[in-house]
Every structure is written in structure tokens, then in C-alpha cells.
Motif scaffolding. Structure first.
Motif, mmCIF file in Angstrom:
data_model
loop_
_atom_site.group_PDB
_atom_site.id
_atom_site.type_symbol
_atom_site.label_atom_id
_atom_site.label_comp_id
_atom_site.label_asym_id
_atom_site.label_seq_id
_atom_site.Cartn_x
_atom_site.Cartn_y
_atom_site.Cartn_z
ATOM 1 N N THR A 66 13.373 -33.677 -54.931
ATOM 2 C CA THR A 66 12.481 -32.516 -54.956
ATOM 3 C C THR A 66 12.903 -31.569 -53.842
ATOM 4 O OG1 THR A 66 10.651 -33.851 -55.794
ATOM 5 C CG2 THR A 66 10.080 -31.745 -54.787
ATOM 6 N N LEU A 67 13.032 -30.300 -54.191
ATOM 7 C CA LEU A 67 13.430 -29.263 -53.236
ATOM 8 C C LEU A 67 12.366 -28.180 -53.222
ATOM 9 C CD1 LEU A 67 15.404 -27.615 -51.424
ATOM 10 C CD2 LEU A 67 16.512 -26.857 -53.555
ATOM 11 N N PHE A 68 11.815 -27.932 -52.050
ATOM 12 C CA PHE A 68 10.897 -26.807 -51.853
ATOM 13 C C PHE A 68 11.654 -25.714 -51.107
ATOM 14 C CE2 PHE A 68 7.700 -30.164 -52.340
ATOM 15 C CZ PHE A 68 6.787 -29.538 -53.165
ATOM 16 N N LEU A 69 11.479 -24.480 -51.538
ATOM 17 C CA LEU A 69 12.130 -23.323 -50.926
ATOM 18 C C LEU A 69 11.087 -22.310 -50.462
ATOM 19 C CD1 LEU A 69 14.834 -22.664 -53.670
ATOM 20 C CD2 LEU A 69 15.247 -23.662 -51.422
ATOM 21 N N ALA A 70 11.364 -21.661 -49.347
ATOM 22 C CA ALA A 70 10.567 -20.521 -48.880
ATOM 23 C C ALA A 70 11.521 -19.594 -48.134
ATOM 24 C CB ALA A 70 9.426 -20.959 -47.974
ATOM 25 N N HIS A 71 11.669 -18.362 -48.613
ATOM 26 C CA HIS A 71 12.657 -17.478 -47.994
ATOM 27 C C HIS A 71 12.164 -16.903 -46.675
ATOM 28 C CE1 HIS A 71 10.986 -13.447 -49.053
ATOM 29 N NE2 HIS A 71 10.569 -14.033 -50.167
ATOM 30 N N VAL A 82 2.767 -11.836 -45.824
ATOM 31 C CA VAL A 82 2.499 -12.471 -47.110
ATOM 32 C C VAL A 82 3.814 -12.863 -47.760
ATOM 33 C CG1 VAL A 82 1.506 -12.108 -49.401
ATOM 34 C CG2 VAL A 82 0.324 -11.237 -47.385
ATOM 35 N N ASP A 83 4.778 -11.979 -47.734
ATOM 36 C CA ASP A 83 6.073 -12.198 -48.393
ATOM 37 C C ASP A 83 7.178 -12.187 -47.341
ATOM 38 O OD1 ASP A 83 8.145 -12.389 -50.194
ATOM 39 O OD2 ASP A 83 7.943 -10.364 -50.954
ATOM 40 N N ASN A 84 7.405 -13.292 -46.653
ATOM 41 C CA ASN A 84 7.091 -14.616 -47.132
ATOM 42 C C ASN A 84 6.812 -15.568 -45.959
ATOM 43 O OD1 ASN A 84 6.727 -16.263 -49.411
ATOM 44 N ND2 ASN A 84 8.737 -17.130 -49.184
ATOM 45 N N ALA A 85 6.323 -15.023 -44.840
ATOM 46 C CA ALA A 85 6.033 -15.852 -43.666
ATOM 47 C C ALA A 85 5.002 -16.923 -43.985
ATOM 48 C CB ALA A 85 5.560 -14.988 -42.497
ATOM 49 N N GLY A 86 4.028 -16.614 -44.841
ATOM 50 C CA GLY A 86 3.022 -17.606 -45.210
ATOM 51 C C GLY A 86 3.639 -18.833 -45.856
ATOM 52 N N GLY A 106 14.251 -26.063 -48.106
ATOM 53 C CA GLY A 106 15.265 -25.037 -47.944
ATOM 54 C C GLY A 106 14.647 -23.704 -47.579
ATOM 55 N N PHE A 107 15.337 -22.967 -46.735
ATOM 56 C CA PHE A 107 14.837 -21.687 -46.230
ATOM 57 C C PHE A 107 15.911 -20.617 -46.425
ATOM 58 C CE2 PHE A 107 12.595 -25.098 -44.207
ATOM 59 C CZ PHE A 107 11.276 -24.672 -44.199
ATOM 60 N N PRO A 108 15.994 -20.070 -47.647
ATOM 61 C CA PRO A 108 17.031 -19.078 -47.931
ATOM 62 C C PRO A 108 16.811 -17.768 -47.189
ATOM 63 C CG PRO A 108 15.754 -19.612 -49.925
ATOM 64 C CD PRO A 108 15.182 -20.398 -48.812
ATOM 65 N N VAL A 109 17.925 -17.107 -46.897
ATOM 66 C CA VAL A 109 17.921 -15.757 -46.332
ATOM 67 C C VAL A 109 18.423 -14.809 -47.422
ATOM 68 C CG1 VAL A 109 18.294 -16.610 -43.988
ATOM 69 C CG2 VAL A 109 20.257 -15.963 -45.371
ATOM 70 N N GLU A 140 6.398 -18.546 -53.065
ATOM 71 C CA GLU A 140 6.502 -17.097 -52.925
ATOM 72 C C GLU A 140 5.105 -16.529 -52.989
ATOM 73 O OE1 GLU A 140 8.272 -13.337 -52.604
ATOM 74 O OE2 GLU A 140 9.343 -15.235 -52.574
ATOM 75 N N PHE A 141 4.543 -16.219 -51.831
ATOM 76 C CA PHE A 141 3.244 -15.573 -51.824
ATOM 77 C C PHE A 141 3.463 -14.134 -52.261
ATOM 78 C CE2 PHE A 141 1.391 -18.401 -48.212
ATOM 79 C CZ PHE A 141 1.481 -19.499 -49.037
ATOM 80 N N ALA A 142 2.540 -13.594 -52.984
ATOM 81 C CA ALA A 142 2.693 -12.230 -53.482
ATOM 82 C C ALA A 142 1.550 -11.361 -52.974
ATOM 83 C CB ALA A 142 2.720 -12.219 -55.003
#
Length: 157
Positions: A66-71, A82-86, A106-109, A140-142
Motif C-alpha cells: 500500500t502506497l499513500f501519496l501527498a504532494h 489546503v492543497d496540499n499541506a493538510g 510518498g511525498f511527490p514534488v 489531495e485536499f481540495a
């Protein structure tokens, strides 16, 4: 070992660090690089081993099915609360509290510049893990308002 509880205040502190201490984190900026270094340091503090695919921090335990991503980045000129520090804050707090043994974070740039980091992670995954993840979840918080990012079409309103 007793489970560690998710602490909303710690997550909030991560948001404040990204938004107030660092500020806007557009692609290839010094602020984006600073945020990536800080994410890496926080993952190390939580006991994770971190590798980089390009400039994208990735931390895994077990086979990482399982891979969780947050940019990490934000739209140019925007602090990106909100997009996307949260989302980054949620994953950092998950890293601190989870006892999961088969998970990657994972923390993509460069996501606001055209999903650059996610593409790099996908192409370079074999450098991190031997098998592909069976589930990938991108947090991805919107917000609301006029779209300002790339790749948004009229169907987004």
C-alpha cells in the motif's frame, strides 16, 4: 508496545510549518526543497528509512503493498494550506503513529506543474521496492474557487 494515538495538534503543527514557516512551495523553488528536506527529517524522527526518487521522499516498511501519496508543492504564490499541506501533515502523523508493517509513504514534488513527482515515483519504483504496490492512495485536499493548476479543463467547472 502500546499504539500511539493520532494527534491532531501535531498534524496542525506540520501544516503551520509548511504554510507559515516555509510558505509557497512551487516546483523547483528553494521552499519546495526545504519542505522535502523537512519531510525527510520528520520521517526519520518517526523511525522510517527514507529513500529519494528524484527529489521525492519515499519511506517504506515491508514490501509496501500500500502506497499513500501527498504532494509537497503548492501553486505558485499560494501557501498551499489546503492543497496540499493538510495531506502532508496527515501522512506525517500517520508515519509517527502507525504500526503498519507493509506500507509506503510518498511525498511527490512538482505535482502542480503536471504530476511530475508522481510520474518519477512510478518510473523509479523498482529502486525502492521489488514489487509494485497493489493499492495507491493519493491524498489531495481540495479547496474551492477558480481552478489555478495545470491540467484542469472545463469539466472541473
Amino acid at each position: 508496545m502500546l499504539p500511539v494515538a493520532f494527534d491532531a495538534q501535531i498534524a496542525h503543527n506540520h501544516v503551520q510549518w509548511l504554510v507559515e514557516d516555509i510558505g509557497p512551495r512551487h516546483y523547483r523553488s528553494t521552499q519546495e526543497a526545504e519542505a522535502a528536506r523537512g519531510v525527510t527529517a520528520r520521517l526519520h524522527e518517526a523511525g522510517w528509512s527514507v529513500q529519494h526518487i528524484g527529489n521525492n521522499p519515499v519511506a517504506c516498511r515491508g514490501s509496501g503493498r500500500t502506497l499513500f501519496l501527498a504532494h509537497i508543492d503548492s501553486v505558485r504564490g499560494c501557501p498551499g494550506a489546503v492543497d496540499n499541506a493538510g495531506s502532508v501533515a496527515v501522512l506525517l502523523e500517520l508515519a509517527r503513529t502507525t504500526q503498519a508493517t507493509d506500507l509506503c509513504l510518498g511525498f511527490p514534488v512538482g505535482e502542480e506543474a503536471g504530476l511530475i513527482g508522481s510520474e518519477q515515483i512510478a518510473k523509479g519504483w523498482s529502486k525502492v521496492q521489488a514489487t509494485q504496490p497493489s493499492l495507491v492512495v493519493a491524498l489531495e485536499f481540495a479547496g474551492h474557487g477558480q481552478p489555478t493548476a495545470v491540467d484542469l479543463t472545463s469539466i472541473w467547472g
